[in-house]
Design a protein around this motif. Structure first.
Motif, PDB file in Angstrom:
ATOM      1  N   UNK A  46      60.282 -45.530 -83.513  1.00 11.98           N
ATOM      2  CA  UNK A  46      60.474 -44.964 -84.947  1.00 11.98           C
ATOM      3  C   UNK A  46      61.728 -43.346 -84.398  1.00 11.98           C
ATOM      4  N   UNK A  47      62.415 -43.511 -84.941  1.00 11.89           N
ATOM      5  CA  UNK A  47      63.544 -42.797 -84.780  1.00 11.89           C
ATOM      6  C   UNK A  47      64.228 -42.087 -85.359  1.00 11.89           C
ATOM      7  N   UNK A  48      64.233 -40.722 -85.519  1.00 11.24           N
ATOM      8  CA  UNK A  48      64.435 -39.621 -86.345  1.00 11.24           C
ATOM      9  C   UNK A  48      65.795 -38.568 -86.116  1.00 11.24           C
ATOM     10  N   UNK A  49      66.772 -38.474 -87.139  1.00 13.65           N
ATOM     11  CA  UNK A  49      67.565 -36.862 -87.067  1.00 13.65           C
ATOM     12  C   UNK A  49      67.743 -37.210 -85.933  1.00 13.65           C
ATOM     13  N   UNK A  50      68.764 -38.486 -85.387  1.00 12.94           N
ATOM     14  CA  UNK A  50      69.823 -38.912 -84.972  1.00 12.94           C
ATOM     15  C   UNK A  50      71.303 -38.054 -84.976  1.00 12.94           C
ATOM     16  N   UNK A  51      71.305 -37.467 -86.333  1.00  9.46           N
ATOM     17  CA  UNK A  51      72.317 -37.152 -86.905  1.00  9.46           C
ATOM     18  C   UNK A  51      72.759 -35.619 -86.413  1.00  9.46           C
ATOM     19  N   UNK A  52      71.782 -34.626 -85.359  1.00 13.32           N
ATOM     20  CA  UNK A  52      71.636 -33.764 -84.947  1.00 13.32           C
ATOM     21  C   UNK A  52      72.938 -33.410 -83.527  1.00 13.32           C
ATOM     22  N   UNK A  53      73.397 -32.495 -84.199  1.00 17.87           N
ATOM     23  CA  UNK A  53      75.058 -32.685 -83.072  1.00 17.87           C
ATOM     24  C   UNK A  53      74.438 -31.592 -81.542  1.00 17.87           C
ATOM     25  N   UNK A  54      74.641 -31.734 -80.865  1.00 17.24           N
ATOM     26  CA  UNK A  54      74.165 -31.303 -79.376  1.00 17.24           C
ATOM     27  C   UNK A  54      75.858 -31.126 -78.450  1.00 17.24           C
ATOM     28  N   UNK A  55      75.075 -29.943 -77.730  1.00 17.05           N
ATOM     29  CA  UNK A  55      76.610 -29.504 -76.577  1.00 17.05           C
ATOM     30  C   UNK A  55      76.544 -31.318 -75.681  1.00 17.05           C
ATOM     31  N   UNK A  56      77.848 -31.941 -75.781  1.00 17.78           N
ATOM     32  CA  UNK A  56      77.731 -33.059 -74.732  1.00 17.78           C
ATOM     33  C   UNK A  56      77.318 -33.096 -72.814  1.00 17.78           C
ATOM     34  N   UNK A  57      76.867 -31.982 -73.099  1.00 19.74           N
ATOM     35  CA  UNK A  57      76.776 -31.692 -71.517  1.00 19.74           C
ATOM     36  C   UNK A  57      74.984 -31.810 -71.331  1.00 19.74           C
ATOM     37  N   UNK A  58      74.467 -31.076 -72.795  1.00 23.72           N
ATOM     38  CA  UNK A  58      73.431 -30.802 -72.803  1.00 23.72           C
ATOM     39  C   UNK A  58      72.825 -32.039 -73.335  1.00 23.72           C
ATOM     40  N   UNK A  59      73.554 -33.002 -73.760  1.00 22.44           N
ATOM     41  CA  UNK A  59      72.576 -34.174 -74.037  1.00 22.44           C
ATOM     42  C   UNK A  59      72.840 -34.921 -72.713  1.00 22.44           C
TER      43      UNK A  59
END
Lengths: 783, 146
Positions: A238-251
């Motif tokens: 179950x995956x939730x919150x995929x729309x949250x954005x963060x820094x590419x590098x952080x990903x």
């Protein structure tokens, strides 16, 4: 999904283009290994991506080509011209399919089987394989459609980002110079515009580096599917919150830790179906992964409903590995026992599987997360499941920090490592010296205490009793207190790395410039603890001797009074300042034109909170607040009761400039910054000087809550609509909305992009831009 | 083409810096100390919103603290390994052309000169030592070992 598809297509096309030259060279010399490898990798990548997108035809094609090439690589087969032609044909087909996908067109059917068959070693194919296939029509069809996205090297983005940061700093410096010289109006306006443009650029640049966490989450279902198939388990994701954005590098930084935790959960956490049924659970395990943004951090939770962590075994292993002493182990709180999983060399798995359980990992996971200023915590209930919570900052360069000073020199401490702020001299806090070392007792906890001035070998004329203590939390959850001379502000700092020679001091994490252009060093909690000779891993554990786990837990919360304001909204007031609840008749409320007053008994107190809504007809309830020096009344609707909230919420009001919002009883509740309240209402009578007047619309809560404190801090008296003779007005209405009676008007716009018809408006979250506009305008009204 | 050299004074001596290495020559606006840093780090300064790490060359050379570790001192701004540094100087002389490649100095030099220079360069104004900026920034060996 569309973004991902576009990425996939762009990547495929890019690889095809790059392969162009390789192909020709490979055709000349089919035994050329490096070329072969490059082509093999292409098919492999395409195959991997296709499985993900469910393009069975693309997958089949690339799979077949990959197989054939794998044989060549393994010397089971020689690359002859027939194979080369067949591979060419497949490459072209993939290119056609990518084009068709991009244009949303239907793929021409059929023909794939022939292509795949042509790959067979003894396929009967003409030497010149026809390169045109079904529907392979004119050239313009193949012309790349309009570019919707481009791929950029991250270094380029970094460079631009760093220039933008420099630009912000340069702007700050210019703002300071302008303020000092109280420059003419002619400079002010273009400067304001420049400010807002810079803010926009910064905003856009920050967004450029942002990526939806989807791109990280998207691979998880597949990962779990494969793992669970291998292990014969049934697991639902179950995956939730995929729309949250963060820094590419952080990903990229959290990718591996996240994968590792998921592998662990699938392998060790979730039981096999039979075991689950036996323990009364559904046969299908549940793994839920969620992301959400909270302030400047992203929290990612990975929870499973498996067997939980066997903390007794963890402790056993930790004792065996010499990480904790046996005697100490008995005093560990449940949370600390579970947290042992982050110690190097510990794993509860008895068998090493191909998936996890090698005992390397969670310590590395923790190190990786902490390296970027994040934290990781684990919670586990035996038989019920395990939850890992990762918190990482949104970006790497902008860090919320607290500034403190020793002997006038300022230093910054990252907010993420601050647990609470306490002032010496309060009842709850006591300092003692034991054998030359300092100990601080804060409520029930006794913590080792370091004096920053001593650590830095600086002279500070401040007595121990006058210092402020900052409780810092090390990454393992251990706490210690740091005594500083003064605490200043919470700020968002653009942090730059420090030179190696300074890193070698071991206590600094970066530098930044203040608005006035002075360099500030960012202190690092771990380094400070080391420099102070604190024994790390035993820090918090040894404090167990004086504190029970429950006490330690309670100490992190602070009581607040929950109530509704006159505007009907839920608010919370720190208990520490509330003296009592009063009820007065509506007639007791007076106004002196600017601020409200209330008569209670024989005293007249400034009244806050009454401007939020209409006063009740019968009786007005209010809090009497006292900060030790002056008293303020606060009008309320209804008192709801006492609740506990995280102490860090109130820590901000040591110097805080705005209300925080906390979730209380599951509802967002604004926590009144009592410090600000007293600063605003408590002192006004005494000052008596004439401040410039700023007109703010009283019906706009956003302005009242966010802009008003800034305006007041900038030295303005705030008035509501209707009053005449304002020096400045701030509004969110568009220019053509109506006439505003003020010498100067600042318009705030909701859209970060500049509005063509209002070039001088400021984006509402451009704090720096607004502040400088305020200061500039003030410089003009009070020359 | 002959290399351009910036002739400066460090520890009372005329020293050459490769002018290509030097971004600008400034007077330090301010100097904020860095507690606990190695001795040869005089502190931090700022130039146009950039943070500069100020290096006391005299101290790095093992010749004692520079007398002018304070705001207003002349300094050469240098980018090294992605960080901006300001080398604290006694003074700045002029720019001149190198007449030779750096060559070894055949005599024993004081302090850490041997390790922190590229050697001697001939100029129209006589021989000068060419400073090895990287090693000066890294500081004396005991600091590097730490």
């Amino acid at each position: 999904m569309d973004d991902l598809l576009a990425d996939f297509l762009a990547e495929t096309r890019e690889m095809l283009e790059a392969l162009g030259g390789e192909l020709i060279a490979w055709e000349d010399d089919p035994s050329d290994r490096t070329r072969l490898d490059a082509i093999f990798r292409f098919f492999h990548t395409v195959k991997g991506n296709c499985g993900f997108f469910e393009f069975p035809r693309l997958e089949a094609l690339s799979h077949a080509a990959e197989d054939a090439l794998a044989d060549v690589r393994a010397d089971r087969r020689r690359a002859d011209s027939a194979l080369v032609s067949a591979v060419f044909a497949i490459l072209d087909r993939i290119g056609d399919m990518a084009d068709a996908l991009e244009q949303g067109a239907e793929l021409p059917d059929g023909g794939d089987e022939d292509l795949i068959a042509a790959l067979e070693p003894d396929a009967d194919v003409p030497a010149a394989f026809p390169l045109e296939f079904a529907g392979g029509d004119d050239d313009q069809h193949k012309a790349p459609s309009s570019q919707r996205s481009i791929r950029l090297p991250v270094e380029l983005l970094d460079r631009v980002m760093s220039s933008v940061s420099d630009m912000v700093l340069a702007r700050n410096e210019l703002a300071r110079r302008l303020r000092e010289s109280s420059a003419e109006a002619s400079v002010g306006e273009p400067f304001e515009r420049l400010s807002s443009i810079i803010a926009d650029v910064r905003d856009a640049m920050t967004r450029t580096r942002m990526q939806r966490i989807d791109s990280l989450f998207a691979g998880i279902p597949r990962l779990v599917r494969d793992l669970s198939a291998e292990l014969g388990k049934q697991i639902m994701v179950d995956i939730d919150g995929g729309e949250v954005e963060l820094d590419r590098e952080m990903i990229e930084i959290i990718r591996n830790p996240l994968t590792h935790i998921i592998r662990n959960a699938v392998d060790h956490g979730i039981e096999g179906a039979a075991a689950r049924v036996a323990s009364g659970k559904r046969d299908m395990g549940l793994l839920s992964i969620s992301a959400r943004q909270s302030g400047n951090q992203i929290q990612i939770d990975i929870a499973d409903d498996g067997r939980g962590i066997d903390d007794a075994r963890l402790v056993e292993k930790a004792v065996a590995a010499g990480i904790v002493a046996a005697a100490q182990a008995t005093r560990l709180s449940p949370r600390e026992r579970t947290a042992l999983i982050f110690e190097p060399g510990i794993s509860t798995a008895d068998t090493v599987t191909s998936i996890s359980g090698r005992g390397v990992g969670m310590d590395v996971v923790r190190a990786n997360i902490e390296r970027v200023g994040g934290t990781i915590e684990v919670e586990s209930t035996p038989g019920k499941g395990t939850r890992f919570s990762l918190r990482v900052p949104l970006t790497l360069t902008i860090i919320p920090a607290l500034t403190v000073s020793i002997d006038g020199q300022r230093f910054a401490i990252p907010r993420s490592s601050i647990e609470e702020i306490a002032r010496v001299g309060q009842d709850t806090l006591e300092l003692s010296r034991v054998g030359g070392a300092m100990l601080a007792r804060i409520r029930e906890r006794r913590l080792p205490c370091l004096i920053l001035a001593d650590l830095l070998r600086m002279e500070s004329g401040v007595e121990d009793e006058e210092r402020t203590l900052i409780v810092l939390r090390l990454t393992g959850g251990e706490l210690f207190a740091l005594a500083v001379d003064r605490v200043h502000d919470h700020e968002e700092l653009v942090v730059k790395p420090v030179a190696p020679a300074i890193i070698s001091a071991g206590i600094y994490a970066g530098t930044t410039l203040t608005d006035d252009g002075t360099p500030i060093l960012l202190l690092e909690a771990t380094g400070l603890a080391k420099a102070g000779g604190l024994e790390f891993d035993t820090l918090e554990r040894t404090t167990r001797q004086v504190a029970t786990p429950e006490a330690a837990k309670a100490a992190r919360t602070t009581p607040v009074l929950l109530f509704t304001g006159l505007d009907g909204k839920r608010k919370a007031m720190p208990m520490a300042v509330v003296v009592r609840l009063e009820e007065v008749a509506p007639g007791a409320v007076e106004t002196d034109g600017v601020s409200m007053l209330v008569v209670i008994g024989e005293r007249v107190l400034p009244l806050a909170g009454a401007d939020l809504g209409p006063l009740p007809q019968d009786a007005l309830r209010l809090f009497r607040l006292h900060d030790g020096q002056c008293e303020v009344a606060y009008a309320i609707g209804e008192a709801l009761g006492i609740r506990q909230i995280q102490a860090e919420f109130l820590a901000t009001d040591q110097s805080g400039d705005r209300d925080g919002v906390a979730l209380i009883d599951g509802q967002p509740t604004s926590v009144i910054a009592s410090y600000k309240l007293f600063a605003r209402h408590g002192v006004r009578k005494a000052a008596g000087e004439s401040l410039p007047v700023c007109l703010l619309p009283s019906d706009d809560p956003w302005i009242q809550n966010f802009v008003r404190p800034m305006v007041e801090a900038a030295g303005y008296d705030v008035v509501d609509e209707g009053s005449v003779d304002a020096d400045l007005a701030i509004t969110t209405e568009p220019a053509h909305g109506g006439k505003i009676n003020a010498r100067k008007v600042i318009r705030l716009r909701a859209d970060p992009a500049e509005m063509p018809d209002e070039p001088e408006s400021i984006y509402r979250y451009d704090q720096a831009g607004l502040l400088s506009a305020l200061h500039l305008s003030r410089g003009r009204t009070c020359p | 083409m002959n290399e351009l050299l910036l002739i400066v004074v460090i520890a009372g001596e005329r020293i050459a810096l490769r002018s290509g290495d030097v971004q600008s020559v400034i007077e330090l606006d301010l100097l904020a100390p860095v507690p606990c840093a190695p001795d040869h780090v005089a502190g931090l300064s700022a130039l146009r919103s950039r943070v500069l790490t100020v290096i006391d060359c005299q101290c790095a050379l093992g010749l004692g603290m520079a007398p002018n570790r304070e705001a207003g001192a002349p300094a050469a701004v240098i980018d090294h390994d992605g960080h901006a540094y300001a080398l604290l100087l006694d003074g700045i002389r002029n720019v001149t052309e190198a007449r030779s490649a750096p060559g070894p100095v055949r005599t024993r030099m004081g302090g850490n000169w041997a390790g922190m220079s590229h050697g001697m360069v001939e100029t129209d104004e006589g021989p000068v030592l060419l400073l090895d900026v990287g090693t000066v920034i890294a500081g004396p060996r005991e600091v590097r070992a730490a």
